[in-house]
Design a protein around this motif. Structure first.
Motif, short mmCIF file in Angstrom:
data_model
loop_
_atom_site.label_atom_id
_atom_site.label_comp_id
_atom_site.label_asym_id
_atom_site.label_seq_id
_atom_site.Cartn_x
_atom_site.Cartn_y
_atom_site.Cartn_z
N ILE A 88 0.84 -1.20 0.00
CA ILE A 88 0.00 0.00 0.00
C ILE A 88 0.87 1.26 0.00
N ILE A 89 1.95 1.24 0.78
CA ILE A 89 2.86 2.39 0.82
C ILE A 89 3.39 2.69 -0.57
N ARG A 90 3.79 1.66 -1.30
CA ARG A 90 4.35 1.87 -2.64
C ARG A 90 3.31 2.44 -3.60
N ALA A 91 2.07 1.94 -3.53
CA ALA A 91 1.02 2.46 -4.40
C ALA A 91 0.72 3.92 -4.09
N ALA A 92 0.65 4.24 -2.78
CA ALA A 92 0.35 5.61 -2.37
C ALA A 92 1.45 6.57 -2.81
N ARG A 93 2.69 6.14 -2.67
CA ARG A 93 3.82 7.00 -3.04
C ARG A 93 3.78 7.35 -4.51
N GLU A 94 3.37 6.40 -5.35
CA GLU A 94 3.29 6.67 -6.78
C GLU A 94 2.16 7.64 -7.12
N LEU A 95 1.22 7.81 -6.19
CA LEU A 95 0.14 8.77 -6.37
C LEU A 95 0.41 10.06 -5.58
N ASP A 96 1.62 10.19 -5.06
CA ASP A 96 2.04 11.38 -4.31
C ASP A 96 1.19 11.57 -3.04
N ILE A 97 0.88 10.46 -2.38
CA ILE A 97 0.12 10.49 -1.13
C ILE A 97 1.08 10.15 0.02
N ARG A 98 1.12 10.98 1.05
CA ARG A 98 1.93 10.68 2.22
C ARG A 98 1.31 9.54 3.01
N THR A 99 2.18 8.74 3.64
CA THR A 99 1.68 7.56 4.35
C THR A 99 2.09 7.57 5.81
N VAL A 100 1.16 7.08 6.63
CA VAL A 100 1.41 6.85 8.05
C VAL A 100 1.02 5.40 8.33
N VAL A 101 1.93 4.61 8.85
CA VAL A 101 1.61 3.22 9.16
C VAL A 101 1.54 3.05 10.68
N VAL A 102 0.48 2.39 11.15
CA VAL A 102 0.41 2.06 12.57
C VAL A 102 1.23 0.79 12.79
N CYS A 103 1.79 0.65 13.97
CA CYS A 103 2.58 -0.55 14.25
C CYS A 103 2.46 -0.93 15.71
N SER A 104 2.56 -2.22 15.97
CA SER A 104 2.62 -2.71 17.34
C SER A 104 4.06 -2.64 17.82
N GLU A 105 4.26 -2.91 19.09
CA GLU A 105 5.62 -2.93 19.64
C GLU A 105 6.48 -3.98 18.95
N ALA A 106 5.85 -5.08 18.47
CA ALA A 106 6.61 -6.14 17.81
C ALA A 106 7.04 -5.75 16.40
N ASP A 107 6.41 -4.73 15.84
CA ASP A 107 6.67 -4.34 14.46
C ASP A 107 7.40 -3.00 14.33
N ILE A 108 7.94 -2.50 15.42
CA ILE A 108 8.56 -1.18 15.40
C ILE A 108 9.76 -1.12 14.45
N ASP A 109 10.38 -2.28 14.18
CA ASP A 109 11.55 -2.33 13.29
C ASP A 109 11.20 -2.93 11.93
N SER A 110 9.90 -2.88 11.57
CA SER A 110 9.46 -3.54 10.34
C SER A 110 9.81 -2.75 9.09
N GLN A 111 9.74 -3.42 7.97
CA GLN A 111 10.00 -2.78 6.68
C GLN A 111 8.96 -1.70 6.40
N ALA A 112 7.71 -1.92 6.78
CA ALA A 112 6.67 -0.92 6.55
C ALA A 112 6.98 0.36 7.31
N VAL A 113 7.44 0.23 8.56
CA VAL A 113 7.78 1.41 9.36
C VAL A 113 8.93 2.17 8.70
N ARG A 114 9.89 1.44 8.17
CA ARG A 114 11.03 2.09 7.52
C ARG A 114 10.65 2.81 6.23
#
Length: 466
Positions: free
Chosen positions: A20-46
């Motif tokens: 979803i991040i990649r699709a949004a970026r191609e449409l010039d939409i800024r993205t905010v991803v929610v994450c749990s404590e287990a996902d703080i180092d995830s690729q989506a967060v990065r």
């Protein structure tokens, strides 16, 4: 009415959040991803422009907490929320809460989710639209006595299915009345435990069924289809190997199947991407609607590969109020695509989950090869969520060529540090059933059972008389 999306909150994790991040970026939409404590180092967060810590690892206290998700969306000034698949993606009350808060829910209306998310209600809607359904109880059976009466009309064997079910859960099979009496209370208990709703209904059990689904895209007024996917290779009713298109449909059946999907989606004024699932009786050539997934599917990339349509970008454009960006005449299919799900599981140990620290990764490359993944080298896979690590998607001009490309790509793939399902797919590609495309939804279980029998040690003859 158009409402441009400038900032998108992604209420999900893993590979779909990255997609979803990649699709949004191609449409010039800024993205905010929610994450749990287990996902703080995830690729989506990065990859996201921003992230918001939403709670502990347990999904019920983070990704499934709709009040927290909505509060974060308001706090960061998000115009829209994309739920991905799973979690809150088919939660009608969440979609409704978004609408009431003035935040766009990237998906269908709450009413469409309610109608098509309840299997019994979806069945009723399908019949009203003239779409064929599996002979069944035409709604919930409220008691064992009601189930026995319905089964007498349908004919055995029957499936007992959770009205609020999904993902293959909450299903029991009864071959006669005695088994129905035994399985009915178990099915009700399982449905209550899994979905908080013990309502069940009955359907005829089709022994040689294929699971074929149709991808649709609508804007609330018009609907188009993007052809079908065959998802018949399943383990415990969970899809693991998907093809677009189906190797068993002739053109007349394909046309009728896809037209029925459009008809039903139009009947509920569907908006966004959705998938209508069918059983195809290989013996009779009949197809029957069984349910609709009112969200993007895990296997959507193979549809993108054969049509050239970016489904995630189309969802975002429709959610912003644009009309359907394609007409049916714009959608053509070319070639054949296959997706396999690379899970952190050990096929040699009953598919035991294998979370852990990933080492070096080698992704296959070359023409017609795509990887959708949450992984990067030296990433610690959390133990709290689904075991899906990556989707390997291949395309080529024909099915035999796509199978050859998949075999080559699987041979190049290397994920060090954890066990994965990669060896299973290499073995499947050597079977006559996969090579020919002649399999059904129960084939994989039969094949694995046969492999286990082959691997049993022979009975010892030590000490026996000769």
């Amino acid at each position: 009415m158009q409402k441009p999306i400038k900032k998108l909150l992604i209420a999900n994790r893993g590979e779909i959040a990255v997609r979803i991040i990649r699709a949004a970026r191609e449409l010039d939409i800024r993205t905010v991803v929610v994450c749990s404590e287990a996902d703080i180092d995830s690729q989506a967060v990065r990859l996201a422009d921003e992230h918001a810590l939403i709670g502990p690892a347990q999904a019920a206290k983070s990704y499934l907490d709709k009040d927290k998700v909505l509060a974060v969306a308001k706090e960061v000034g998000a115009d829209a929320i994309h739920p991905g698949y799973g979690f809150l993606s088919e939660n009608a009350s969440f979609a409704e809460a978004c609408e009431q808060s003035g935040i766009v829910f990237v998906g269908p209306s709450a009413s469409a989710i309610r109608t098509m998310g309840d299997k019994a209600a979806a069945r009723t809607a399908a019949m009203a639209a003239g779409v064929p359904v599996v002979p069944g109880s035409d709604g919930e059976v409220g008691s064992l006595e009601g189930a026995i009466e319905a089964a007498g009309v349908i004919g055995y064997p029957v499936m007992i299915k959770a009205a609020a079910g999904g993902g293959g859960r909450g299903i029991r099979i009864a071959k006669d009345e005695a088994e129905l009496c035994q399985q009915y209370p178990i099915a009700v208990a399982e449905a209550t435990s899994a979905f908080g709703n013990g309502a069940v209904y009955l359907e005829r059990f089709i022994a040689s069924a294929r699971h074929i689904e149709v991808q649709v895209l609508g804007d609330g007024t018009s609907v188009i289809h993007l052809f079908e996917r065959d998802c018949s290779i399943q383990r415990r009713r969970q899809k693991i190997f998907e093809e677009a298109g189906s190797p068993v449909l002739d053109e007349a059946t394909r046309k009728a199947l896809c037209a029925s999907a459009v008809k039903l989606a139009e009947a509920v004024a569907y908006r966004g991407a959705g998938t209508l699932e069918y059983l195809f009786d290989s013996e009779s050539g009949e197809f029957f609607f069984i349910e609709m997934n009112t969200r993007i599917q895990v296997e959507h990339p193979i549809t993108e590969m054969i049509t050239g349509v970016d489904l995630l970008k189309a969802m975002l454009r429709i959610a912003a109020g644009e009309s359907l960006p394609y007409s049916q005449q714009d959608i053509t299919r070319r070639g054949h695509a296959i997706e396999v799900r690379i899970n952190a599981e050990d096929p040699e140990k009953q598919f035991m989950p294998c979370p852990g620290l990933v080492g070096d990764i080698v992704w296959p490359q070359g023409p017609g090869v795509r990887i959708d993944s949450l992984l990067r080298a030296y990433y610690q896979i959390p133990a709290y969520y689904d075991s899906l690590l990556a989707k390997l998607i291949v395309w080529d001009e024909s099915r035999p060529a796509a199978l050859a490309r998949l075999k080559r790509s699987l041979g190049e793939l290397s994920i060090a540090g954890v066990k994965t399902t990669q060896p299973l797919f290499l073995a499947l590609l050597e079977t006559d059933a996969v090579k020919s495309g002649e399999y059904d939804t129960n084939w994989l279980e039969r094949w694995m059972s046969g492999k286990r029998e082959e691997q049993k040690p022979a009975e010892s003859t030590a000490g026996s008389a000769i």
